[in-house]
Design a protein around this motif. Sequence first.
Motif, PDB file in Angstrom:
ATOM      1  N   LEU A 135     -15.220   3.017   1.750  1.00  0.00           N
ATOM      2  CA  LEU A 135     -13.818   2.899   2.414  1.00  0.00           C
ATOM      3  C   LEU A 135     -13.682   1.913   3.446  1.00  0.00           C
ATOM      4  O   LEU A 135     -14.663   2.103   4.461  1.00  0.00           O
ATOM      5  CB  LEU A 135     -13.264   4.081   2.749  1.00  0.00           C
ATOM      6  CG  LEU A 135     -13.106   5.126   1.760  1.00  0.00           C
ATOM      7  CD1 LEU A 135     -12.825   6.448   2.288  1.00  0.00           C
ATOM      8  CD2 LEU A 135     -12.011   4.769   0.773  1.00  0.00           C
ATOM      9  N   LEU A 136     -12.717   1.119   3.662  1.00  0.00           N
ATOM     10  CA  LEU A 136     -12.593   0.439   4.821  1.00  0.00           C
ATOM     11  C   LEU A 136     -12.217   1.619   5.954  1.00  0.00           C
ATOM     12  O   LEU A 136     -11.300   2.274   5.599  1.00  0.00           O
ATOM     13  CB  LEU A 136     -11.530  -0.525   4.667  1.00  0.00           C
ATOM     14  CG  LEU A 136     -11.695  -1.693   3.820  1.00  0.00           C
ATOM     15  CD1 LEU A 136     -10.785  -2.833   3.598  1.00  0.00           C
ATOM     16  CD2 LEU A 136     -12.839  -2.642   4.431  1.00  0.00           C
ATOM     17  N   ASP A 137     -12.526   1.383   7.112  1.00  0.00           N
ATOM     18  CA  ASP A 137     -12.316   2.341   8.103  1.00  0.00           C
ATOM     19  C   ASP A 137     -11.696   1.940   9.185  1.00  0.00           C
ATOM     20  O   ASP A 137     -12.013   0.889   9.838  1.00  0.00           O
ATOM     21  CB  ASP A 137     -13.481   2.996   8.549  1.00  0.00           C
ATOM     22  CG  ASP A 137     -14.574   2.092   8.845  1.00  0.00           C
ATOM     23  OD1 ASP A 137     -14.621   0.924   8.531  1.00  0.00           O
ATOM     24  OD2 ASP A 137     -15.483   2.407   9.730  1.00  0.00           O
ATOM     25  N   ASP A 193      -3.011   4.660  -1.454  1.00  0.00           N
ATOM     26  CA  ASP A 193      -4.030   3.682  -1.758  1.00  0.00           C
ATOM     27  C   ASP A 193      -4.874   3.830  -0.217  1.00  0.00           C
ATOM     28  O   ASP A 193      -6.093   3.327  -0.247  1.00  0.00           O
ATOM     29  CB  ASP A 193      -3.704   2.405  -1.676  1.00  0.00           C
ATOM     30  CG  ASP A 193      -2.469   1.984  -2.711  1.00  0.00           C
ATOM     31  OD1 ASP A 193      -3.200   2.202  -3.914  1.00  0.00           O
ATOM     32  OD2 ASP A 193      -1.588   1.864  -2.599  1.00  0.00           O
ATOM     33  N   ALA A 194      -4.405   4.553   0.608  1.00  0.00           N
ATOM     34  CA  ALA A 194      -5.025   4.816   1.933  1.00  0.00           C
ATOM     35  C   ALA A 194      -4.687   5.907   2.409  1.00  0.00           C
ATOM     36  O   ALA A 194      -3.204   6.387   2.311  1.00  0.00           O
ATOM     37  CB  ALA A 194      -5.012   3.523   2.852  1.00  0.00           C
ATOM     38  N   ARG A 211     -12.482  -4.986   7.139  1.00  0.00           N
ATOM     39  CA  ARG A 211     -12.800  -3.974   7.958  1.00  0.00           C
ATOM     40  C   ARG A 211     -11.762  -4.014   9.309  1.00  0.00           C
ATOM     41  O   ARG A 211     -11.948  -5.013  10.053  1.00  0.00           O
ATOM     42  CB  ARG A 211     -14.141  -3.780   8.503  1.00  0.00           C
ATOM     43  CG  ARG A 211     -14.471  -2.409   9.010  1.00  0.00           C
ATOM     44  CD  ARG A 211     -15.921  -2.447   9.603  1.00  0.00           C
ATOM     45  NE  ARG A 211     -16.071  -0.798   9.816  1.00  0.00           N
ATOM     46  CZ  ARG A 211     -17.267  -0.595  10.617  1.00  0.00           C
ATOM     47  NH1 ARG A 211     -18.044  -1.388  11.180  1.00  0.00           N
ATOM     48  NH2 ARG A 211     -17.237   0.630  10.852  1.00  0.00           N
ATOM     49  N   ILE A 239      -8.489   2.723  -0.826  1.00  0.00           N
ATOM     50  CA  ILE A 239      -9.092   1.367  -0.334  1.00  0.00           C
ATOM     51  C   ILE A 239      -9.484   1.740   1.232  1.00  0.00           C
ATOM     52  O   ILE A 239     -10.982   1.215   1.490  1.00  0.00           O
ATOM     53  CB  ILE A 239      -8.015   0.260  -0.138  1.00  0.00           C
ATOM     54  CG1 ILE A 239      -7.537  -0.048  -1.703  1.00  0.00           C
ATOM     55  CG2 ILE A 239      -8.485  -0.887   0.728  1.00  0.00           C
ATOM     56  CD1 ILE A 239      -6.098  -1.107  -1.429  1.00  0.00           C
ATOM     57  N   GLY A 240      -8.707   2.620   1.704  1.00  0.00           N
ATOM     58  CA  GLY A 240      -9.104   2.636   3.377  1.00  0.00           C
ATOM     59  C   GLY A 240      -8.600   4.060   3.987  1.00  0.00           C
ATOM     60  O   GLY A 240      -8.009   4.675   3.018  1.00  0.00           O
ATOM     61  N   SER A 275      -5.288  -5.178   7.448  1.00  0.00           N
ATOM     62  CA  SER A 275      -6.829  -5.197   7.185  1.00  0.00           C
ATOM     63  C   SER A 275      -7.075  -4.618   5.660  1.00  0.00           C
ATOM     64  O   SER A 275      -7.682  -5.414   4.955  1.00  0.00           O
ATOM     65  CB  SER A 275      -7.505  -4.478   8.059  1.00  0.00           C
ATOM     66  OG  SER A 275      -7.121  -4.840   9.465  1.00  0.00           O
ATOM     67  N   PHE A 276      -6.426  -3.443   5.417  1.00  0.00           N
ATOM     68  CA  PHE A 276      -6.586  -2.758   4.321  1.00  0.00           C
ATOM     69  C   PHE A 276      -6.381  -3.647   3.088  1.00  0.00           C
ATOM     70  O   PHE A 276      -7.114  -3.839   2.102  1.00  0.00           O
ATOM     71  CB  PHE A 276      -5.814  -1.554   4.132  1.00  0.00           C
ATOM     72  CG  PHE A 276      -6.831  -0.552   5.005  1.00  0.00           C
ATOM     73  CD1 PHE A 276      -8.095  -0.619   5.682  1.00  0.00           C
ATOM     74  CD2 PHE A 276      -5.999   0.924   5.329  1.00  0.00           C
ATOM     75  CE1 PHE A 276      -8.457   0.467   6.426  1.00  0.00           C
ATOM     76  CE2 PHE A 276      -6.651   1.837   6.198  1.00  0.00           C
ATOM     77  CZ  PHE A 276      -7.775   1.433   6.832  1.00  0.00           C
ATOM     78  N   LEU A 294       0.806  -1.057  -0.175  1.00  0.00           N
ATOM     79  CA  LEU A 294      -0.030   0.014   0.078  1.00  0.00           C
ATOM     80  C   LEU A 294       0.824   1.254  -0.023  1.00  0.00           C
ATOM     81  O   LEU A 294       2.011   1.274   0.528  1.00  0.00           O
ATOM     82  CB  LEU A 294      -0.903  -0.070   1.453  1.00  0.00           C
ATOM     83  CG  LEU A 294      -2.176  -0.942   1.354  1.00  0.00           C
ATOM     84  CD1 LEU A 294      -2.914  -0.475   2.737  1.00  0.00           C
ATOM     85  CD2 LEU A 294      -2.990  -0.803   0.430  1.00  0.00           C
ATOM     86  N   ASN A 317     -12.511   0.165  14.451  1.00  0.00           N
ATOM     87  CA  ASN A 317     -12.835   1.013  13.322  1.00  0.00           C
ATOM     88  C   ASN A 317     -13.799   2.229  13.574  1.00  0.00           C
ATOM     89  O   ASN A 317     -14.098   2.292  14.881  1.00  0.00           O
ATOM     90  CB  ASN A 317     -14.024   0.018  12.319  1.00  0.00           C
ATOM     91  CG  ASN A 317     -14.973  -0.623  13.198  1.00  0.00           C
ATOM     92  OD1 ASN A 317     -15.522  -0.296  13.617  1.00  0.00           O
ATOM     93  ND2 ASN A 317     -14.731  -2.048  12.936  1.00  0.00           N
TER      94      ASN A 317
END
Length: 417
Positions: A131-133, A74-75, A364, A104-105, A358-359, A6, A368
């Motif tokens: 988004l993954l948080d 990416d995040a 998730r 992604i996140g 995780s991302f 990432l 979070n």
Amino acid sequence: MSKKRLGIGIIGAGFVANFHIRSWVGVRDADIMGIVSLSEEESSKAASTAVKLGVGEPRVFKSITDMVSDTNIDAVWICAPNFARIEVMEEIVHTIDSGKGELIGVACEKPLGRNVREARKMLELAKKANLLDGYLENQIFSPSVIRGKDIVWRRGAALTGRPYLARAAEEHSGPHMTWFWQGELQGGGVLNDMMCHSVETARFMLTPPGEPRDSLKPVKVTAHTSCLKWQDKKYAEILSKNSDGRLDYIKHPAEDFARSLIEYMDKDGKKIIVETTTSWCYVGAGLRLSMELLGPEYSLSINTLDSGLKVFFSRNVKGTVGEDLVEKQNAEVGLMPVVTNEESEYGYEVENRHMVRSFLDGKRPMENFSDGVNVTELLMTAYMSAENEKTVEFPPPDLESYIPSVAKGEWNPSRSK
Ligand SMILES: NC(=O)c1ccc[n+]([C@@H]2O[C@H](COP(=O)([O-])OP(=O)(O)OC[C@H]3O[C@@H](n4cnc5c(N)ncnc54)[C@H](O)[C@@H]3O)[C@@H](O)[C@H]2O)c1
């Protein structure tokens, strides 16, 4: 989008952003590829730290939009102040919505919002952008918390019964930037700033390993807030001087001491207690995090100032003021504890490894934005209890729209009673 590595963009280049950057030497499968803040100088300095440590080659961006639009990112990690949460998140989501960027996140520093409405908005925005948080509560990733929890539950709790009481405290001598002291900008005083850590760490230790957050249900909250030190004339003058007159703690204080007692019920209807203490008026060697977990035949205790390494400097060592032995260091002579690897011991390293993993796995994170909302709900209930000087049943009515009087500039304990 399946990635093996990432690219991380950091929003903010102040105190905590630098903690994250230094922690990255223990993080795998991700590089810091971008930094944006309000100060190009600060961003460049943070970027050169990243390069020096070999944890990425970040570009310094002029705006969040530019950074999120960059295909190397990416995040993002939100490390900007509390008062900028919503505008920062809106800009991230707008960039994605308008098709300029893809992420992604998103990971966000504590607290998720200054009140429940803001925290919930952060959660909604993350969902809207798909988004993954990750909620950046570093203390639940601290190696002693993780290892201590594992041992206590595996040995003590398995044979003699679950823990029933957790104590958590975070104390130091006061924040480094003016905005932390301003109730409207920060969202409150030390309760909002630091009790978020203690509330979540205590809950984490009391939750059986592998069980979801809602296996413990909050039932009642009793809290107290005071301004014990910084409203005194002498110390109010110091704050005023250090802030070029922006802080007037005689007229507009925020609490520098807060405690809470949170009653939970577990799945079997058993009462579980969390006791927290936080203060900006603790003058010791530096930042002190302490935690305890008590059960029928066992106990656990952590005190970050009980470090293995101590140094002694006689009065003839007249060195300059620094923060090189421990965060929020208060002295340079005498017998001094040294926290040898703060980024690791306070949990940043494991936290960031977890968020990145995780991302990359498209999952998730276990901590979070929903947890960030829950923490904010408990903190706001604690403010209600302290303001009304009574125990408050959880969840109280009006929690969604509630703003503490300290965050409205209306709290002044010297004028009450
Ligand atoms: N986990 C922890 O223990 C911990 C410790 C300290 C701070 N924090 C949290 O981290 C956040 C930042 O705290 P800090 O101590 O680093 O603050 P700071 O004031 O030292 O740094 C803030 C940074 O954000 C930048 N910034 C401000 N507004 C911005 C905006 N709109 N867009 C982009 N950048 C912006 C500033 O230029 C600065 O670089 C806060 O929410 C704080 O509560 C967490």
